[in-house]
Every structure is written in structure tokens, then in C-alpha cells.
Design a protein around this motif. Structure first.
Motif, PDB file in Angstrom:
ATOM      1  N   SER A 172       0.806  -1.223   0.000  1.00  0.00           N
ATOM      2  CA  SER A 172       0.000   0.000   0.000  1.00  0.00           C
ATOM      3  C   SER A 172       0.835   1.266   0.000  1.00  0.00           C
ATOM      4  O   SER A 172       0.287   2.367  -0.129  1.00  0.00           O
ATOM      5  CB  SER A 172      -0.918   0.011   1.231  1.00  0.00           C
ATOM      6  OG  SER A 172      -0.142   0.079   2.427  1.00  0.00           O
ATOM      7  N   GLN A 199       2.622   2.101   2.624  1.00  0.00           N
ATOM      8  CA  GLN A 199       2.617   2.574   4.010  1.00  0.00           C
ATOM      9  C   GLN A 199       4.037   2.585   4.581  1.00  0.00           C
ATOM     10  O   GLN A 199       4.782   1.623   4.452  1.00  0.00           O
ATOM     11  CB  GLN A 199       1.723   1.673   4.856  1.00  0.00           C
ATOM     12  CG  GLN A 199       1.523   2.147   6.285  1.00  0.00           C
ATOM     13  CD  GLN A 199       0.426   1.349   6.995  1.00  0.00           C
ATOM     14  OE1 GLN A 199      -0.085   0.376   6.452  1.00  0.00           O
ATOM     15  NE2 GLN A 199       0.063   1.770   8.194  1.00  0.00           N
ATOM     16  N   GLY A 232       4.864  -0.636  -3.168  1.00  0.00           N
ATOM     17  CA  GLY A 232       3.690   0.175  -3.459  1.00  0.00           C
ATOM     18  C   GLY A 232       3.657   0.629  -4.905  1.00  0.00           C
ATOM     19  O   GLY A 232       2.594   0.829  -5.481  1.00  0.00           O
ATOM     20  N   CYS A 274      -6.744  -3.902  -2.612  1.00  0.00           N
ATOM     21  CA  CYS A 274      -6.731  -2.860  -1.581  1.00  0.00           C
ATOM     22  C   CYS A 274      -5.406  -2.135  -1.575  1.00  0.00           C
ATOM     23  O   CYS A 274      -5.348  -0.901  -1.534  1.00  0.00           O
ATOM     24  CB  CYS A 274      -7.023  -3.476  -0.210  1.00  0.00           C
ATOM     25  SG  CYS A 274      -6.778  -2.336   1.182  1.00  0.00           S
ATOM     26  N   HIS A 275      -4.303  -2.896  -1.604  1.00  0.00           N
ATOM     27  CA  HIS A 275      -2.977  -2.297  -1.595  1.00  0.00           C
ATOM     28  C   HIS A 275      -2.779  -1.383  -2.805  1.00  0.00           C
ATOM     29  O   HIS A 275      -2.227  -0.282  -2.690  1.00  0.00           O
ATOM     30  CB  HIS A 275      -1.898  -3.382  -1.596  1.00  0.00           C
ATOM     31  CG  HIS A 275      -1.912  -4.245  -0.385  1.00  0.00           C
ATOM     32  ND1 HIS A 275      -1.105  -5.368  -0.253  1.00  0.00           N
ATOM     33  CD2 HIS A 275      -2.622  -4.161   0.771  1.00  0.00           C
ATOM     34  CE1 HIS A 275      -1.331  -5.933   0.913  1.00  0.00           C
ATOM     35  NE2 HIS A 275      -2.250  -5.226   1.551  1.00  0.00           N
ATOM     36  N   TYR A 293      -5.063   0.187  -4.621  1.00  0.00           N
ATOM     37  CA  TYR A 293      -5.894   1.388  -4.493  1.00  0.00           C
ATOM     38  C   TYR A 293      -5.284   2.363  -3.488  1.00  0.00           C
ATOM     39  O   TYR A 293      -5.193   3.570  -3.743  1.00  0.00           O
ATOM     40  CB  TYR A 293      -7.298   0.979  -4.066  1.00  0.00           C
ATOM     41  CG  TYR A 293      -8.298   2.099  -4.034  1.00  0.00           C
ATOM     42  CD1 TYR A 293      -8.840   2.607  -5.215  1.00  0.00           C
ATOM     43  CD2 TYR A 293      -8.733   2.643  -2.820  1.00  0.00           C
ATOM     44  CE1 TYR A 293      -9.777   3.634  -5.183  1.00  0.00           C
ATOM     45  CE2 TYR A 293      -9.662   3.666  -2.783  1.00  0.00           C
ATOM     46  CZ  TYR A 293     -10.183   4.162  -3.971  1.00  0.00           C
ATOM     47  OH  TYR A 293     -11.107   5.185  -3.939  1.00  0.00           O
ATOM     48  N   ALA A 294      -4.844   1.823  -2.350  1.00  0.00           N
ATOM     49  CA  ALA A 294      -4.234   2.665  -1.314  1.00  0.00           C
ATOM     50  C   ALA A 294      -2.935   3.298  -1.800  1.00  0.00           C
ATOM     51  O   ALA A 294      -2.539   4.371  -1.335  1.00  0.00           O
ATOM     52  CB  ALA A 294      -3.986   1.845  -0.051  1.00  0.00           C
ATOM     53  N   ALA A 295      -2.271   2.625  -2.749  1.00  0.00           N
ATOM     54  CA  ALA A 295      -1.014   3.150  -3.297  1.00  0.00           C
ATOM     55  C   ALA A 295      -1.245   4.151  -4.424  1.00  0.00           C
ATOM     56  O   ALA A 295      -0.283   4.731  -4.939  1.00  0.00           O
ATOM     57  CB  ALA A 295      -0.147   2.000  -3.804  1.00  0.00           C
ATOM     58  N   SER A 331     -11.279  -1.526   0.055  1.00  0.00           N
ATOM     59  CA  SER A 331     -10.414  -0.679   0.874  1.00  0.00           C
ATOM     60  C   SER A 331     -11.216   0.215   1.815  1.00  0.00           C
ATOM     61  O   SER A 331     -12.116   0.944   1.374  1.00  0.00           O
ATOM     62  CB  SER A 331      -9.534   0.193  -0.020  1.00  0.00           C
ATOM     63  OG  SER A 331      -8.756   1.096   0.726  1.00  0.00           O
ATOM     64  N   ASN A 365      -2.402   5.168   1.367  1.00  0.00           N
ATOM     65  CA  ASN A 365      -1.240   4.373   1.803  1.00  0.00           C
ATOM     66  C   ASN A 365      -1.514   3.511   3.029  1.00  0.00           C
ATOM     67  O   ASN A 365      -0.574   3.017   3.669  1.00  0.00           O
ATOM     68  CB  ASN A 365      -0.017   5.261   2.077  1.00  0.00           C
ATOM     69  CG  ASN A 365       0.448   6.009   0.857  1.00  0.00           C
ATOM     70  OD1 ASN A 365       0.657   7.211   0.908  1.00  0.00           O
ATOM     71  ND2 ASN A 365       0.596   5.323  -0.262  1.00  0.00           N
ATOM     72  N   ASP A 372      -3.040   0.062   4.717  1.00  0.00           N
ATOM     73  CA  ASP A 372      -3.401  -1.329   4.438  1.00  0.00           C
ATOM     74  C   ASP A 372      -4.590  -1.694   5.318  1.00  0.00           C
ATOM     75  O   ASP A 372      -4.436  -2.276   6.384  1.00  0.00           O
ATOM     76  CB  ASP A 372      -2.192  -2.227   4.732  1.00  0.00           C
ATOM     77  CG  ASP A 372      -2.456  -3.692   4.397  1.00  0.00           C
ATOM     78  OD1 ASP A 372      -3.580  -4.021   3.971  1.00  0.00           O
ATOM     79  OD2 ASP A 372      -1.539  -4.509   4.582  1.00  0.00           O
ATOM     80  N   HIS A 380      -8.156  -3.528   4.834  1.00  0.00           N
ATOM     81  CA  HIS A 380      -9.072  -4.278   3.979  1.00  0.00           C
ATOM     82  C   HIS A 380     -10.525  -4.072   4.408  1.00  0.00           C
ATOM     83  O   HIS A 380     -10.813  -3.928   5.592  1.00  0.00           O
ATOM     84  CB  HIS A 380      -8.753  -5.772   4.038  1.00  0.00           C
ATOM     85  CG  HIS A 380      -7.417  -6.120   3.462  1.00  0.00           C
ATOM     86  ND1 HIS A 380      -6.936  -7.409   3.417  1.00  0.00           N
ATOM     87  CD2 HIS A 380      -6.454  -5.356   2.900  1.00  0.00           C
ATOM     88  CE1 HIS A 380      -5.741  -7.423   2.866  1.00  0.00           C
ATOM     89  NE2 HIS A 380      -5.429  -6.183   2.536  1.00  0.00           N
TER      90      HIS A 380
END
Length: 296
Positions: free
Chosen positions: A179, A181, A187, A212-213, A215-217, A251, A258, A260, A262
């Protein structure tokens, strides 16, 4: 991350995805059937991360109970460096089983003791996969802990992989995207490619994409056409030939957060449309699609 969940709940998420795929196919038939004919040829393998309490073979029973066609599991406790002997049982096609590495492992660590233990654990887990006749082993690349450069961290990760490859046969080490993070690597797709480039035997390295990772990235899967755009970028940066599995997670966090975190599919910021696109994406045929969150 893959928490312990009941088979019944995971079955619900799987059924929801398959039902959405069926609805799309029916809609396509009404529009002329061009996509229906394409989907008819698709081969999707949807399953979940399952527990091994009572013996590693229990994973097979859990997946069978929920009607899954693939699954992920921890080859041993993710909270301990020590591992008990294996309890063997034959099961699914190995290409549809994706063991997940221990969360303790940090093959990019700048700390000598942590790196040595992580490298030894990687050898042990690849050996376990080999004994079980499994082809894949998925793990988080690692973290620089903010004390070494990204390049040095990638050197450490690739070094651990090269060492493990020399000690074990055949099993493919599958890097998971992260993500972004903190100081974790992976990421960016370019970071995954940077590690792969340093692995001597690139026939034994691949990637598992966690939705999820991603999207967060900052990869916007929620956008119309977002799944296709992400796969196009992955193909350009890394190469689709390296894609070995998908972790299906919505997410809790917003795009580029960034974090993680879920969420159940369809209840997060990514939304159900992206997962419908994944299930109907022909480039993901025959690739394990692993649910890591339950339905409620």
C-alpha cells in the motif's frame, strides 16, 4: 492481511462475485451476446484465504466446503519463527494454491539479525512448499525501516530470494504489491520490477496484486476502466507474464491513503464495479482470485 474468518462468510462473498458475473453475462446476451461468448470461454478460479488449525491439510477441506476453486494459506504460524513438522495431504491443482508468507518476515531489513532470520524462514517455507508439491509462495517484499535506501532494500530482498532459490527447487517466489505505508517496498510497480531485475532466475519470481494495496497506493480501480488501466500499467512496468495471483479486497481507506485496511467487497471505496470487472477480465483467466475478507 488475511484474518481468520468462517467458511460460510467467505462463501457469501464468493457467491456475490459469481452472481455479479452471471448478471453481466445475461446483460451482455441481451446486448448482442459478444461479451457472453467471450465470458463463456473464460476460466476464473475464485477462492479464499483459509485457516490451517488442526493440520495444514484442513485448508483443503475448508476450501472444498465453501466451493472454492483456489485458496491461500499460511504454511505455518505467521506469529512464530519456529515451525512444527508438516502434516501432508494431496488436494487441489498446485497452480491454484497460493501459500502466504509470515508477517514476521522482512527480507529487506537493514538489521542483520532480522534479515538472517527472514532469509532462513524464506528457505524453510519454500522447502515446505516443495515438499507439498506446491508451485507458488507469496510474501510481502519487506521494509527499509527508513534507515537504508530503496535500492539497498531491493538488493537485500533480491539477495534473500537468490539465496533461497539456491537452497530449494522449483517453487516460484511471488512478491505482493503493497500500500506504500511507511517504508515498505512494493507500493509502486517500478519497485517490484526493480526487485525482479535483481533476481538471477526470473522464471522463479512473480507478483500477486492485492486490490486494496493497489488502491491505497494510488491506482484508481474505482474509476470506470480502472482495472484495465491498472493491468495495462502493470504490463508496461512489470509484464503480465509475472502476474501469478490476485488478492480480492475492498479498501477502508481512500485512494492514495497508503493504508493497508481491507474491507468487505463492495463496502469500501473501491466498490463492487471494479470486482465485477476483475471477474470478467480475460487477462485474469486461470489466475487464482483469492478473497481475503468475508461477506457479512
Amino acid at each position: 492481511m488475511a484474518p481468520k474468518k468462517t467458511a460460510a462468510k467467505k462463501r457469501k462473498s464468493e457467491d456475490d462475485l459469481e452472481e455479479k458475473s452471471k448478471e453481466d453475462t445475461e446483460e451482455d446476451a441481451e446486448e448482442g451476446g459478444s461479451r457472453m461468448r467471450k465470458n463463456h470461454k473464460n476460466k476464473k478460479y475464485i477462492g479464499a484465504h483459509v485457516g490451517i488449525q488442526g493440520g495444514i491439510w484442513k485448508a483443503i477441506d475448508s476450501c472444498t466446503e465453501m466451493g472454492g476453486k483456489c485458496f491461500a494459506l499460511f504454511p505455518g504460524s505467521q506469529r512464530s519463527w519456529k515451525r512444527p513438522p508438516l502434516d501432508l495431504k494431496a488436494g487441489f491443482d498446485p497452480v491454484h494454491i497460493v501459500p502466504h508468507g509470515s508477517y514476521l518476515m522482512n527480507c529487506g531489513s537493514p538489521k542483520d539479525d532480522v534479515f538472517e532470520k527472514s532469509q532462513a524462514l524464506l528457505v524453510d517455507e519454500l522447502s515446505r512448499c516443495s515438499i507439498l508439491g506446491l508451485n507458488l509462495y507469496n510474501f510481502h517484499p519487506g521494509s527499509s525501516l527508513g534507515s537504508i535506501s530503496t535500492e539497498q532494500c531491493m538488493d537485500n530482498i533480491a539477495g534473500a530470494i537468490n539465496h533461497a532459490h539456491r537452497q530449494t527447487p522449483a517453487v516460484v517466489t511471488v512478491l505482493e504489491n503493497m500500500s506504500g505505508q511507511g517504508s515498505t517496498l512494493g507500493g509502486k510497480f517500478s519497485e517490484l520490477k526493480g526487485i525482479i531485475d535483481k533476481v538471477r532466475d526470473q522464471t522463479r519470481v512473480g507478483v500477486c496484486l492485492d486490490t486494496c494495496h493497489a488502491y491505497a497506493a494510488g491506482y484508481d480501480l474505482a474509476l470506470k476502466g480502472g482495472v484495465k488501466a491498472m493491468l495495462d500499467e502493470f504490463d508496461q512496468e512489470v509484464g503480465l507474464e509475472y502476474l501469478k495471483a490476485i488478492h480480492l479486497n475492498d479498501s477502508k481507506g481512500k485512494l492514495g491513503c497508503n493504508l493497508d485496511r481491507h474491507e468487505d467487497i463492495g463496502k469500501g471505496h473501491i466498490g463492487i464495479s471494479a470486482f465485477r470487472d476483475i471477474v470478467n477480465e480475460p487477462r485474469l483467466d486461470n489466475i487464482p482470485l483469492i478473497l481475503e475478507t468475508p461477506g457479512r
